[in-house]
Design an enzyme around this catalytic site. Structure first.
Site, mmCIF file in Angstrom:
data_model
loop_
_atom_site.group_PDB
_atom_site.id
_atom_site.type_symbol
_atom_site.label_atom_id
_atom_site.label_comp_id
_atom_site.label_asym_id
_atom_site.label_seq_id
_atom_site.Cartn_x
_atom_site.Cartn_y
_atom_site.Cartn_z
ATOM 1 N N ASN A 7 0.847 -0.980 0.125
ATOM 2 C CA ASN A 7 -0.011 0.003 -0.167
ATOM 3 C C ASN A 7 0.917 1.069 -0.024
ATOM 4 O O ASN A 7 1.602 1.359 0.985
ATOM 5 C CB ASN A 7 -1.140 -0.054 1.179
ATOM 6 C CG ASN A 7 -1.901 1.162 1.171
ATOM 7 O OD1 ASN A 7 -1.674 2.445 0.954
ATOM 8 N ND2 ASN A 7 -3.283 0.807 1.474
ATOM 9 N N GLU A 34 -4.026 2.021 -3.127
ATOM 10 C CA GLU A 34 -3.958 3.518 -2.559
ATOM 11 C C GLU A 34 -2.878 4.286 -3.578
ATOM 12 O O GLU A 34 -2.196 4.990 -3.182
ATOM 13 C CB GLU A 34 -3.712 3.686 -0.994
ATOM 14 C CG GLU A 34 -4.605 3.440 -0.271
ATOM 15 C CD GLU A 34 -4.637 4.363 0.923
ATOM 16 O OE1 GLU A 34 -5.560 5.138 0.936
ATOM 17 O OE2 GLU A 34 -4.110 3.818 2.044
ATOM 18 N N TYR A 106 -7.906 -3.517 -2.841
ATOM 19 C CA TYR A 106 -8.023 -2.527 -1.747
ATOM 20 C C TYR A 106 -9.253 -2.727 -1.062
ATOM 21 O O TYR A 106 -10.122 -1.959 -1.487
ATOM 22 C CB TYR A 106 -7.507 -1.019 -1.976
ATOM 23 C CG TYR A 106 -7.467 -0.014 -1.014
ATOM 24 C CD1 TYR A 106 -7.069 -0.546 0.275
ATOM 25 C CD2 TYR A 106 -8.010 1.121 -1.303
ATOM 26 C CE1 TYR A 106 -6.866 0.669 1.197
ATOM 27 C CE2 TYR A 106 -8.138 1.944 -0.295
ATOM 28 C CZ TYR A 106 -7.562 1.631 0.858
ATOM 29 O OH TYR A 106 -7.659 2.583 1.979
ATOM 30 N N ASP A 147 -4.240 -4.959 0.507
ATOM 31 C CA ASP A 147 -4.667 -4.515 1.691
ATOM 32 C C ASP A 147 -6.079 -4.759 1.787
ATOM 33 O O ASP A 147 -6.998 -4.028 1.304
ATOM 34 C CB ASP A 147 -4.393 -3.110 1.558
ATOM 35 C CG ASP A 147 -4.753 -2.310 3.050
ATOM 36 O OD1 ASP A 147 -5.176 -2.895 4.115
ATOM 37 O OD2 ASP A 147 -4.757 -1.051 3.054
ATOM 38 N N ASN A 149 -7.463 -4.283 4.984
ATOM 39 C CA ASN A 149 -8.124 -3.655 6.073
ATOM 40 C C ASN A 149 -9.036 -4.497 6.876
ATOM 41 O O ASN A 149 -9.886 -4.207 7.485
ATOM 42 C CB ASN A 149 -9.155 -2.542 5.530
ATOM 43 C CG ASN A 149 -8.267 -1.365 5.296
ATOM 44 O OD1 ASN A 149 -7.360 -0.804 6.157
ATOM 45 N ND2 ASN A 149 -8.558 -0.715 4.259
ATOM 46 N N ASP A 247 2.638 4.463 5.321
ATOM 47 C CA ASP A 247 2.173 3.964 6.838
ATOM 48 C C ASP A 247 2.358 2.269 6.761
ATOM 49 O O ASP A 247 2.162 1.669 7.587
ATOM 50 C CB ASP A 247 1.028 4.587 7.453
ATOM 51 C CG ASP A 247 0.037 4.619 6.449
ATOM 52 O OD1 ASP A 247 -0.042 4.208 5.385
ATOM 53 O OD2 ASP A 247 -1.082 5.264 6.948
ATOM 54 N N HIS A 248 2.222 1.560 5.626
ATOM 55 C CA HIS A 248 2.312 0.225 5.234
ATOM 56 C C HIS A 248 3.828 -0.051 4.900
ATOM 57 O O HIS A 248 4.502 0.688 4.200
ATOM 58 C CB HIS A 248 1.476 -0.143 3.962
ATOM 59 C CG HIS A 248 -0.025 -0.086 4.548
ATOM 60 N ND1 HIS A 248 -0.649 -1.124 4.908
ATOM 61 C CD2 HIS A 248 -0.892 0.873 4.661
ATOM 62 C CE1 HIS A 248 -1.850 -0.795 4.902
ATOM 63 N NE2 HIS A 248 -1.960 0.542 4.922
#
Length: 258
Positions: A7, A34, A106, A147, A149, A247-248
């Site tokens: 991501n 993303e 995603y 990802d 989530n 942040d990944h």
């Protein structure tokens, strides 16, 4: 074959980091999430110069998915999932690459819970489950990567009690995850690391990376043929510590040759 997911959280703003990681890690196939850019702003030329062909589906400011390959041209097979004609989010792209079907996804975040975003997340997982069943019927090796989530178990978050009301950890979501696995998919990372806290995401706030206060959100689901080829896996955690990082961190698996 080395397959990775990352991501990138804004591909143009973090392109130097992406190119650096590609040069160092040398994955054969990469799923990106993303992108946060429209199709005409995707950095195709720099990636080609780095040795990677690409297909992508962008979206202004949000979402966006792509598949990169060092094997040459990519045969795109699908964009989006069936089951919701009103869903215009760029969240799923699929291709046939070097003998393998790669679904790059995603999955919706779903927060705040409760609410329409959470309902959309649950519906999206059900649509993915239905599509995965269809893919399995083709008799080809398949991997659903990206990802998600979703934190499937307590091991996938540094502090389970903190996320009790979070859409990424709600029991409804984890139940759908279990149902997805029961249809024949293997969680590659958890299979190789059954009892370890393996994280792929660290928030920008409160020095989460420095404290290793992480979450496991990025997953590889493999069909039985692919699962038999699974050799090793890992997280390139150091990438999260690079300046101006996502942040990944990138997550990867290595498959045996057939």
């Amino acid at each position: 074959m080395k397959i990775a997911t990352y991501n990138i959280n804004g591909i143009n703003g973090r392109l130097p980091n992406l190119l650096r990681w590609l040069a160092e890690a040398k994955p054969d196939i990469v799923c990106l999430q993303e992108l946060k850019c429209e199709d005409n702003r995707f950095p195709e030329r720099p990636l080609l110069e780095a040795g990677y062909h690409a297909i992508w589906q962008g979206q202004k400011s949000w979402n966006g998915v792509a598949i990169l390959s060092r094997y040459g041209e990519i045969q795109e097979t699908r964009r989006g999932l069936d089951g919701d004609p009103d869903d215009t989010h760029s969240r799923y792209i699929e291709a046939f690459v070097n003998g393998v079907v790669i679904g790059c996804l995603y999955l919706p975040n779903g927060n705040p819970f409760p609410g329409p975003k959470f309902d959309y997340k649950l519906k999206w997982i059900r649509r993915l489950k239905a599509h995965g069943k269809k893919l399995r019927g083709f008799g080809l090796p398949v991997a659903l990567i990206g990802d998600y989530n979703i934190m499937p178990t307590d091991l996938d978050t540094y502090k389970p009690e903190k996320y009790a009301e979070n859409a990424l950890f709600r029991p409804e979501v984890r139940q759908l995850w279990r149902e997805l696995l029961k249809t024949g998919w293997t969680d590659a990372i958890r299979t190789l690391y059954p009892d370890e806290r393996v994280y792929s995401f660290w928030d920008y706030l409160r020095n989460a990376y420095g404290r290793n206060a992480g979450l496991r959100l990025d997953h590889f689901l493999l069909d039985p043929v692919m699962a038999q080829r699974l050799q090793s896996a890992g997280v390139d955690k150091a990438v999260r510590g690079w300046e101006h990082s996502s942040d990944h961190a990138p997550v990867w698996i290595q498959l045996k040759k057939i």
